[in-house]
Scaffold this active site. Structure first.
Site, PDB file in Angstrom:
ATOM      1  CB  THR A  86     104.019  20.244  55.258  1.00 58.74           C
ATOM      2  OG1 THR A  86     103.203  19.064  55.190  1.00 58.74           O
ATOM      3  CG2 THR A  86     103.192  21.458  54.897  1.00 58.74           C
ATOM      4  CE  LYS A  91     103.157  19.204  46.602  1.00 50.61           C
ATOM      5  NZ  LYS A  91     103.623  18.939  47.949  1.00 50.61           N
ATOM      6  N   GLY A 122      92.799  20.398  44.936  1.00 54.63           N
ATOM      7  CA  GLY A 122      94.136  20.186  45.483  1.00 54.63           C
ATOM      8  C   GLY A 122      94.353  18.703  45.685  1.00 54.63           C
ATOM      9  CB  CYS A 176     104.024  17.987  58.530  1.00 57.52           C
ATOM     10  SG  CYS A 176     104.073  16.665  57.301  1.00 57.52           S
ATOM     11  CB  SER A 198     102.248  13.787  55.330  1.00 57.97           C
ATOM     12  OG  SER A 198     102.799  14.933  54.720  1.00 57.97           O
ATOM     13  CB  THR A 213     101.396  17.212  49.700  1.00 57.82           C
ATOM     14  OG1 THR A 213     101.070  18.514  49.247  1.00 57.82           O
ATOM     15  CG2 THR A 213     100.152  16.393  49.810  1.00 57.82           C
TER      16      THR A 213
END
Length: 183
Positions: free
Chosen positions: A167, A38, A50, A164, A129, A6
């Site tokens: 993501t 989230k 979050g 990422c 991440s 995430t």
């Protein structure tokens, strides 16, 4: 701390604070879901939270944080400190693998399982991440553009999603107006 899967970003500019999170849920190297939420509003919509980390752990923390907000009249910092104390000392909570960003109209805080409650120095902070990618992009946009907090948040998350693998670009975005400063 497992911070994969995430990216959560908070951006503050002028009279707004924006919290945005991606929707990807990853199990190992497999994308299990692309549309998870989230980012949530708590305390009658006055607080945005979050999470990054384990989903089940995050829901536990949301519930605990909501209870702290009720117990302390919505005072964000006090509620965060009390949650962090519990998180650090309660044996079952200590095993939770998650981080939170919590914002109200005037403050942004990062909470971790090691008992940290951190108020960032600048107008952007991120966890997860892809957090450092999103945060770096947001800080650059804050310093070198006149974009709104919402535009900065979405642009920075788009950059993080391109870099990422944990993501994606399916975003949940919540906005609060910031309280005016006392003169």
């Amino acid at each position: 701390m497992n911070a994969h899967a995430t990216t959560i970003l908070a951006v503050r500019r002028q009279n707004q604070v924006v919290v945005v999170g991606d929707g990807q849920v990853t199990l190992g190297t497999t994308v299990m879901k692309g549309t998870a939420r989230k980012v949530r509003r708590l305390h009658d919509g006055e607080v945005i939270v979050g999470f990054a980390g384990s989903t089940a752990d995050a829901f536990t923390l949301f519930e605990r944080f909501e209870a702290k907000l009720r117990a302390y009249g919505g005072h964000l910092r006090r509620s965060a400190v009390e949650l962090a104390k519990d998180w650090r000392t309660d044996k079952s909570l200590r095993r939770l693998e998650a981080m939170l960003i919590a914002c109200d109209a005037s403050e942004t805080l990062v909470l971790s399982g090691s008992g940290d409650v951190i108020e960032p120095d600048e107008g952007a902070v991120a966890i997860g991440s892809g957090g450092k990618y999103a945060e770096s992009a947001a800080l650059a946009l804050l310093r070198h553009t006149e974009m709104s907090a919402e535009t900065i948040a979405t642009e920075a998350m788009a950059i993080a999603a391109r870099i990422c693998i944990y993501t994606n670009d399916h975003l949940t975005l919540e906005v609060l107006p910031q309280e005016p400063a006392d003169d």
